[in-house]
Motif scaffolding. Structure first.
Motif, short mmCIF file in Angstrom:
data_model
loop_
_atom_site.label_atom_id
_atom_site.label_comp_id
_atom_site.label_asym_id
_atom_site.label_seq_id
_atom_site.Cartn_x
_atom_site.Cartn_y
_atom_site.Cartn_z
N UNK A 155 0.85 -1.20 0.00
CA UNK A 155 0.00 0.00 0.00
C UNK A 155 0.88 1.24 0.00
N UNK A 156 1.93 1.22 0.85
CA UNK A 156 2.84 2.36 0.92
C UNK A 156 3.50 2.60 -0.43
N UNK A 157 3.88 1.53 -1.10
CA UNK A 157 4.52 1.65 -2.41
C UNK A 157 3.57 2.24 -3.44
N UNK A 158 2.32 1.78 -3.40
CA UNK A 158 1.33 2.25 -4.37
C UNK A 158 1.08 3.75 -4.20
N UNK A 159 1.04 4.21 -2.93
CA UNK A 159 0.82 5.63 -2.68
C UNK A 159 2.12 6.42 -2.68
N UNK A 160 3.24 5.73 -2.78
CA UNK A 160 4.57 6.36 -2.72
C UNK A 160 4.71 7.22 -1.46
N UNK A 161 4.32 6.65 -0.33
CA UNK A 161 4.42 7.34 0.95
C UNK A 161 5.02 6.38 1.97
N UNK A 162 5.67 6.93 3.00
CA UNK A 162 6.09 6.03 4.08
C UNK A 162 4.88 5.49 4.83
N UNK A 163 5.02 4.30 5.37
CA UNK A 163 3.90 3.62 6.03
C UNK A 163 3.27 4.48 7.13
N UNK A 164 4.14 5.21 7.90
CA UNK A 164 3.61 5.99 9.02
C UNK A 164 2.67 7.10 8.56
#
Lengths: 137, 141, 68
Positions: free
Chosen positions: C48-57
């Motif tokens: 999910x983090x990769x898909x949104x290109x955001x860190x998990x936190x």
């Protein structure tokens, strides 16, 4: 055009349905064959035991088909299946305690062990429908 | 199922101790209720009416439900891995008992094996759960 | 666990089906995660983090963080 995941992935569902149907067919054929052999041959005890184990052997195919379909689900859907199986185990446990003592002591008709399996499969089917309905879209 | 010596945090140790205690109580109650019910139904100078026999025959459900409640409390005290091991152990147990009863019912019908009373399903589930816990736990070591 | 899946999805104009497609899971699962009924596994959370290109936190926060 991008491929879209629907609520149910029909191509996967169709594949797993076909696979289950094939194994179910094999099961029915083998069971019928060994049942008719049992009736016509009046076999010895050893052969009767062997014939009685044929349906169980065929049932492993159905279990395998189910496991393969579960493996194709994603982690959340798989969890719903696990939950349904746990519910089925609990229902079977309590139903067998309740009915088991009724048949032992209260003169209720004695049921073969097959009914435990039927209750388990029935409870599982009901649970998986309810769980999917609870997480419906 | 059992507590590992030493390496548990105090809270878990407490939960596991309470679990063993409550489970032992429930098991004793189960055996007591079964023997009490048999005595009441079979070995009394009077015979109970059918409706009373049905009620007495259903009393072993009470300790069985006690066991389930105790187990659920223990399950909630576990961490994620513990819960996962438990889930997998029950899956193994359900699979074994499901396939087992299926196989045995054909042996009953076709090869005239002795009928098994349904009351043995519950102990069988618990037995395979224990075995499953042992196997699954070994896999995560 | 709390998550900002719905907001992030809206920012990108993705439907639940779009996100499900990118994550290779069912829409049912995306919905269960969004509504907080299901906490994804660590591998899926990373996906999910990769898909949104955001860190998990920035997508998930536990209750402690949410309270402060």
């Amino acid at each position: 055009m991008k491929k879209q995941f629907q609520t149910i992935d029909w191509s996967k569902a169709k594949r797993s349905f076909r696979r289950t149907a094939i194994y179910l067919g094999i099961y029915l054929i083998l069971t019928f064959a060994s049942a008719s052999m049992l009736v016509t041959l009046h076999p010895s005890r050893a052969l009767a035991i062997t014939l009685a184990l044929v349906p169980a052997f065929a049932a492993i195919g159905i279990v395998r088909a189910y496991l393969l379909s579960v493996r194709e689900l994603d982690e959340f859907q798989r969890r719903l299946h696990y939950e349904a199986i746990l519910i089925a185990a609990a229902v079977t446990a309590f139903a067998s305690v309740a009915y088991g003592f009724l048949e032992l002591w209260a003169g209720f008709p004695r049921l073969p062990a097959f009914f435990a399996m039927l209750v388990m499969v029935g409870a599982f089917s009901l649970a998986i429908v309810v769980l999917n309905w609870r997480h419906r879209l | 199922m059992t507590c590992e010596p030493g390496d548990l945090p105090p809270k878990a140790k407490q939960a596991s101790r309470a679990y063993i205690r409550d489970m032992a109580i429930a098991a004793v109650v189960y055996v007591g209720v079964v023997f009490g019910a048999v005595t009441l139904i079979r070995h009394m100078p009077f015979s109970l009416p059918q409706w009373a026999v049905v009620i007495v025959a259903l009393t072993p459900l009470i300790p069985a439900l006690m066991m389930m409640r105790t187990y659920m409390t223990y399950l909630r005290s576990m961490d994620e891995l513990g819960r996962r091991i438990q889930t997998e152990a029950w899956l193994i147990s359900a699979g074994a008992v499901g396939l087992g009863t299926f196989t045995y019912s054909f042996l009953e019908e076709w090869a005239h094996f002795p009928r098994i009373d349904l009351v043995w399903i519950f102990p069988a589930l618990i037995f395979f759960w224990g075995l499953g816990t042992f196997i699954v736990r070994g896999r995560y070591k | 666990m709390r998550n900002r899946l719905k907001v992030l999805r809206a920012e990108r104009n993705w439907s639940q089906a779009d996100l499900a497609d990118r994550l290779e899971v069912s829409r049912q699962s995306v919905n269960a995660i969004e509504t907080g009924k299901y906490d994804p596994s660590l591998p899926l959370a990373f996906k999910i983090a990769r898909v949104f290109a955001l860190p998990i936190e920035q997508i998930f926060s536990d209750e402690v963080e949410a309270a402060s």
